[in-house]
Design a protein around this motif. Structure first.
Motif, PDB file in Angstrom:
ATOM      1  N   LYS A  73       0.868  -1.168  -0.146  1.00 21.41           N
ATOM      2  CA  LYS A  73       0.049   0.102   0.109  1.00 21.41           C
ATOM      3  C   LYS A  73       0.690   1.184  -0.134  1.00 21.41           C
ATOM      4  CE  LYS A  73      -3.909  -1.965   2.707  1.00 21.41           C
ATOM      5  NZ  LYS A  73      -4.537  -1.934   4.167  1.00 21.41           N
ATOM      6  N   ARG A  74       2.279   1.329   0.406  1.00 23.18           N
ATOM      7  CA  ARG A  74       2.900   2.252   0.516  1.00 23.18           C
ATOM      8  C   ARG A  74       3.309   2.939  -0.928  1.00 23.18           C
ATOM      9  NH1 ARG A  74       7.160  -1.004   4.253  1.00 23.18           N
ATOM     10  NH2 ARG A  74       5.741  -1.602   5.822  1.00 23.18           N
ATOM     11  N   PRO A  75       3.352   4.333  -1.062  1.00 22.28           N
ATOM     12  CA  PRO A  75       3.645   4.957  -2.313  1.00 22.28           C
ATOM     13  C   PRO A  75       4.989   4.547  -2.628  1.00 22.28           C
ATOM     14  CG  PRO A  75       3.013   6.441  -0.356  1.00 22.28           C
ATOM     15  CD  PRO A  75       3.056   5.380   0.075  1.00 22.28           C
ATOM     16  N   LYS A  76       5.120   4.509  -3.895  1.00 18.03           N
ATOM     17  CA  LYS A  76       6.314   3.720  -4.637  1.00 18.03           C
ATOM     18  C   LYS A  76       7.072   4.928  -5.240  1.00 18.03           C
ATOM     19  CE  LYS A  76       8.476   0.424  -7.462  1.00 18.03           C
ATOM     20  NZ  LYS A  76       8.424  -0.823  -8.433  1.00 18.03           N
ATOM     21  N   PHE A  77       6.177   5.820  -5.373  1.00 19.79           N
ATOM     22  CA  PHE A  77       6.609   7.251  -6.309  1.00 19.79           C
ATOM     23  C   PHE A  77       5.907   8.281  -5.584  1.00 19.79           C
ATOM     24  CE2 PHE A  77       6.274   3.751  -9.629  1.00 19.79           C
ATOM     25  CZ  PHE A  77       7.499   3.627  -9.906  1.00 19.79           C
ATOM     26  N   ILE A  78       6.686   9.311  -5.346  1.00 15.48           N
ATOM     27  CA  ILE A  78       6.126  10.496  -4.906  1.00 15.48           C
ATOM     28  C   ILE A  78       6.257  11.669  -5.687  1.00 15.48           C
ATOM     29  CG2 ILE A  78       6.424  12.229  -2.976  1.00 15.48           C
ATOM     30  CD1 ILE A  78       6.701   9.676  -1.216  1.00 15.48           C
ATOM     31  N   GLU A  79       5.685  12.902  -5.844  1.00 13.91           N
ATOM     32  CA  GLU A  79       5.905  14.021  -6.796  1.00 13.91           C
ATOM     33  C   GLU A  79       5.250  15.116  -6.127  1.00 13.91           C
ATOM     34  OE1 GLU A  79       4.067  15.679 -11.107  1.00 13.91           O
ATOM     35  OE2 GLU A  79       4.809  13.622 -10.851  1.00 13.91           O
ATOM     36  N   PHE A  80       6.111  16.018  -5.751  1.00 14.58           N
ATOM     37  CA  PHE A  80       5.713  17.169  -5.262  1.00 14.58           C
ATOM     38  C   PHE A  80       5.050  18.255  -6.236  1.00 14.58           C
ATOM     39  CE2 PHE A  80       9.036  15.699  -2.440  1.00 14.58           C
ATOM     40  CZ  PHE A  80       8.376  15.585  -1.161  1.00 14.58           C
ATOM     41  N   ARG A  81       4.228  19.023  -5.770  1.00 17.32           N
ATOM     42  CA  ARG A  81       3.472  19.921  -6.764  1.00 17.32           C
ATOM     43  C   ARG A  81       2.831  21.112  -5.983  1.00 17.32           C
ATOM     44  NH1 ARG A  81      -0.656  17.882 -11.424  1.00 17.32           N
ATOM     45  NH2 ARG A  81       0.885  16.511 -12.381  1.00 17.32           N
ATOM     46  N   ASP A  82       2.911  22.300  -6.664  1.00 18.03           N
ATOM     47  CA  ASP A  82       2.586  23.387  -5.978  1.00 18.03           C
ATOM     48  C   ASP A  82       0.960  23.498  -5.607  1.00 18.03           C
ATOM     49  OD1 ASP A  82       5.089  24.627  -5.927  1.00 18.03           O
ATOM     50  OD2 ASP A  82       4.702  25.349  -7.911  1.00 18.03           O
ATOM     51  N   GLU A  83       0.183  22.842  -6.446  1.00 19.86           N
ATOM     52  CA  GLU A  83      -1.201  22.522  -6.119  1.00 19.86           C
ATOM     53  C   GLU A  83      -1.736  21.668  -6.945  1.00 19.86           C
ATOM     54  OE1 GLU A  83      -3.068  26.034  -7.822  1.00 19.86           O
ATOM     55  OE2 GLU A  83      -2.526  25.605  -9.998  1.00 19.86           O
ATOM     56  N   LEU A  84      -2.903  20.974  -6.402  1.00 18.97           N
ATOM     57  CA  LEU A  84      -3.272  19.725  -7.077  1.00 18.97           C
ATOM     58  C   LEU A  84      -4.796  20.167  -7.754  1.00 18.97           C
ATOM     59  CD1 LEU A  84      -3.234  17.221  -4.107  1.00 18.97           C
ATOM     60  CD2 LEU A  84      -1.792  17.468  -6.044  1.00 18.97           C
ATOM     61  N   PRO A  85      -5.140  19.442  -8.945  1.00 21.12           N
ATOM     62  CA  PRO A  85      -6.392  19.883  -9.648  1.00 21.12           C
ATOM     63  C   PRO A  85      -7.612  19.571  -8.834  1.00 21.12           C
ATOM     64  CG  PRO A  85      -5.577  17.769 -10.503  1.00 21.12           C
ATOM     65  CD  PRO A  85      -4.148  18.311  -9.527  1.00 21.12           C
ATOM     66  N   LYS A  86      -8.513  20.590  -8.913  1.00 22.66           N
ATOM     67  CA  LYS A  86      -9.617  20.507  -8.009  1.00 22.66           C
ATOM     68  C   LYS A  86     -10.965  20.808  -8.966  1.00 22.66           C
ATOM     69  CE  LYS A  86      -7.581  21.420  -3.722  1.00 22.66           C
ATOM     70  NZ  LYS A  86      -6.123  22.010  -4.069  1.00 22.66           N
ATOM     71  N   SER A  87     -12.155  20.237  -8.449  1.00 23.15           N
ATOM     72  CA  SER A  87     -13.282  20.611  -9.084  1.00 23.15           C
ATOM     73  C   SER A  87     -13.665  22.013  -8.561  1.00 23.15           C
ATOM     74  CB  SER A  87     -14.350  19.760  -8.835  1.00 23.15           C
ATOM     75  OG  SER A  87     -14.774  19.637  -7.388  1.00 23.15           O
ATOM     76  N   ASN A  88     -14.807  22.633  -9.142  1.00 25.08           N
ATOM     77  CA  ASN A  88     -15.501  23.865  -8.744  1.00 25.08           C
ATOM     78  C   ASN A  88     -15.806  23.901  -7.248  1.00 25.08           C
ATOM     79  OD1 ASN A  88     -17.679  22.398  -9.073  1.00 25.08           O
ATOM     80  ND2 ASN A  88     -18.626  23.588 -10.629  1.00 25.08           N
ATOM     81  N   VAL A  89     -15.895  22.515  -6.647  1.00 27.36           N
ATOM     82  CA  VAL A  89     -16.534  22.672  -5.113  1.00 27.36           C
ATOM     83  C   VAL A  89     -15.278  22.211  -4.212  1.00 27.36           C
ATOM     84  CG1 VAL A  89     -18.756  22.135  -5.557  1.00 27.36           C
ATOM     85  CG2 VAL A  89     -17.405  20.136  -5.353  1.00 27.36           C
ATOM     86  N   GLY A  90     -13.910  22.069  -4.883  1.00 25.32           N
ATOM     87  CA  GLY A  90     -12.939  21.950  -4.145  1.00 25.32           C
ATOM     88  C   GLY A  90     -12.409  20.431  -3.987  1.00 25.32           C
TER      89      GLY A  90
END
Length: 574
Positions: free
Chosen positions: A540-557
């Motif tokens: 279950k552990r993340p094998k890959f990690i990517e850092f981002r400034d923001e994540l994509p969101k819907s209009n309700v967040g």
């Protein structure tokens, strides 16, 4: 046959796929001859008494041995005051004790709770509490995990066994190597625990009391994420599992018109018995057919696995795409005598065509792919065993099984049109343990289980999976749910927000990738992986990690995992 995307068309009335069945395979299973798994075990042990039943690390139990040892376990449990329907947890890999304990529990009229021995304390505590387990059997290698949580559960007896406990004099050496040389047993303390040897000694002095178990009674709580990420127990009845066993028995019969039936079938049990695939296909099928199961305690140790295979002429090999691939990449595998192999069963995850073709070239036996879930005991569909071609589909519905492809409103869709794969049959669970709301959301009003997988049916009745309705990630045949990974990750003070998705992985089919927005600019990938390792079992552990400034969101967040998946696939197409 080669399956291409057909033009949409209305499905013929009735179970039209029966026309694609192998000759002689009926559309329905016969009425069940055994009311319970316990009675099935007793009948097989009497019929095949002198035959080998299970082998592990050089020690073999005959069916007569198996009957005697399971009766000891069952009698001991009854002596502790356990009554019909009480839950007993089993936390161990494929050692001889495992099937002895599982089927001893069932013969006593009790319910088995299968536990992944690699669970973290958090995962184990949830499962034991949710199941209300009263007794736990554990291999000493994993006793430290139990010790950290057992006081907060309903478990009143912990039985601890060692790797060599059923291996005779050789077991003393095995235990020495495991404990002192390989140092595979972390220090643990469980005051008042019961050694497994005492269970056998005390149980052997008692008579196993007969218990009236009905087909609709629960046999297993098989924990799964279901259609959400909350681990819940799929309640599998005796009838569910025996029905699935009977369905598979009918389905494999045409194989022996192509290849001669051996006097005794030898099964390779490389998948863990706590996984529903091995439990039904190896455990139940092996016992019902008077077969011999070769238990592999650590299938990740490929050199040792190959060495063990070299000691046996085996016929039936259930496995995963990743396991087959790993074996073929070991130089010793090609040197084995594989001429006895009659059936290779691929499940748990998609079988890749290159792996299937290479396996056929190396072994002379094709991988026949099927499909199932914990909630369906597990097998729902399978390709024909009497045909060698790789179809790229999950096959035809088994006898007494119905498949419908439905839209979001529950309406059947035309052939060739993707929709949710819905399943009805005697192998479908009775429901989720003590979760009527989850059961109601997973089942339709007319009794179909909503799988969450998206697929379509061909005019011949073959089903092709094309996507998943749910966000579940499939790692080496095990379900991983993004919200569980995200919940654990978000407990780290350095993470502002995160999202987990599955990405293609050549070793495990899929792997977990975690996208992270930092709260602490100094946060590193190593920090996150160390944090997740404390609360999530390895797959279950993340094998890959990517850092981002923001994540994509819907209009309700709401974080849009599908956009992350789309971006990932665009960047790294298959």
């Amino acid at each position: 046959m080669s399956v291409t995307d057909p033009a949409p068309s209305a499905p013929p009335p009735g179970r039209f796929w029966l026309a694609s069945y192998p000759p002689g395979v009926p559309g329905e299973i016969a009425p069940l001859g055994h009311g319970s798994i316990g009675r099935l075990v007793e009948a097989s042990c009497a019929r095949y008494a002198a035959r080998p039943a299970f082998t592990s690390m050089g020690r073999t139990l005959t069916f007569a041995d198996f009957a005697r040892e399971t009766a000891k376990v069952g009698a001991w449990l009854q002596a502790q005051g356990l009554k019909k329907g009480d839950r007993v947890a089993v936390m161990m890999p494929n050692v001889l004790q495992n099937p002895v304990i599982i089927f001893g529990i069932l013969r006593a009229g009790l319910v088995v709770v299968n536990v992944n021995p690699l669970y973290t304390p958090r995962e184990l505590e949830h499962q034991l509490k949710d199941a209300g387990a009263k007794v736990l059997f554990v291999l000493e290698n994993f006793a430290r995990t139990v010790a950290s949580v057992v006081a907060r559960t309903s478990v009143s007896h912990v039985v601890v066994t060692a790797m060599g406990d059923m291996l005779g004099l050789k077991g003393l050496l095995v235990n020495l190597v495991v404990r002192r040389v390989k140092k595979l047993v972390p220090a643990w303390s469980l005051p008042g625990h019961v050694p497994f040897a005492r269970v056998l000694e005390e149980g052997g002095k008692r008579q196993l009391a007969a218990v009236e178990v009905e087909p609709h009674d629960a046999a297993f709580l098989q924990y799964t994420g279901g259609t959400t990420g909350i681990a819940k127990g799929a309640t599998l009845t005796h009838a569910n599992l025996i029905s699935n066993m009977e369905q598979i028995k009918l389905w494999i019969e045409p194989t022996f018109r192509v290849k001669a039936r051996p006097e005794q079938l030898v099964f390779v049990c490389g998948l863990p018995l706590y996984h529903i695939f091995a439990l039904t296909v190896n455990g139940l099928m092996g016992i019902a057919l008077g077969g011999h199961n070769v238990l592999i305690a650590n299938p990740r140790d490929i050199p040792t696995f190959v060495k063990e295979l070299g000691k046996h002429r085996f016929h039936i090999f259930p496995g995963l795409n990743t396991l087959f691939n790993a074996l073929m990449n070991n130089p010793g595998f090609a040197k084995l005598d594989l001429s006895g192999l009659v059936l290779t069963l691929g499940g748990g995850m998609a079988v890749q065509r290159p792996v299937a073709e290479r396996w056929q070239q190396m072994t002379g036996c094709n991988i026949t792919e099927g499909y199932g879930l914990s909630e369906t005991s597990p097998v729902v569909t399978a390709n024909r065993f009497d045909r060698p071609e790789f179809t790229g589909t999950i096959g035809l519905p088994l006898p007494s099984t119905e498949i419908e492809i439905r839209d979001d409103d529950g309406r059947p869709l035309p052939l060739g049109t993707p929709g949710e794969i819905c399943i009805r049959g005697p192998q479908v669970m009775s429901g989720y343990w003590q979760r009527p709301d989850e059961t109601a959301s997973a089942m339709t009003a007319d009794g179909f289980f909503r799988s969450g997988d998206i697929g379509y049916m061909t005019p011949e009745g073959y089903t092709k999976i094309v996507d998943r309705k749910k966000d579940m990630i499939l790692v080496s045949g095990f379900n991983v749910f993004p919200n569980e990974v995200e919940e654990v990750a978000m407990a780290h003070a350095g993470i502002l927000e995160c999202a987990a998705i599955g990405v293609p992985d050549e070793h495990s089919g899929e792997a977990v990738k975690l996208f992270v927005v930092r709260r602490d600019p100094a946060l590193t990938e190593a920090d996150i992986k160390a944090h997740c390792a404390a609360s999530l079992t390895n797959y279950k552990r993340p094998k890959f990690i990517e850092f981002r400034d923001e994540l994509p969101k819907s209009n309700v967040g709401k974080i849009l995992r599908k956009e992350l998946r789309a971006a990932e696939m665009a960047a790294k197409p298959i």
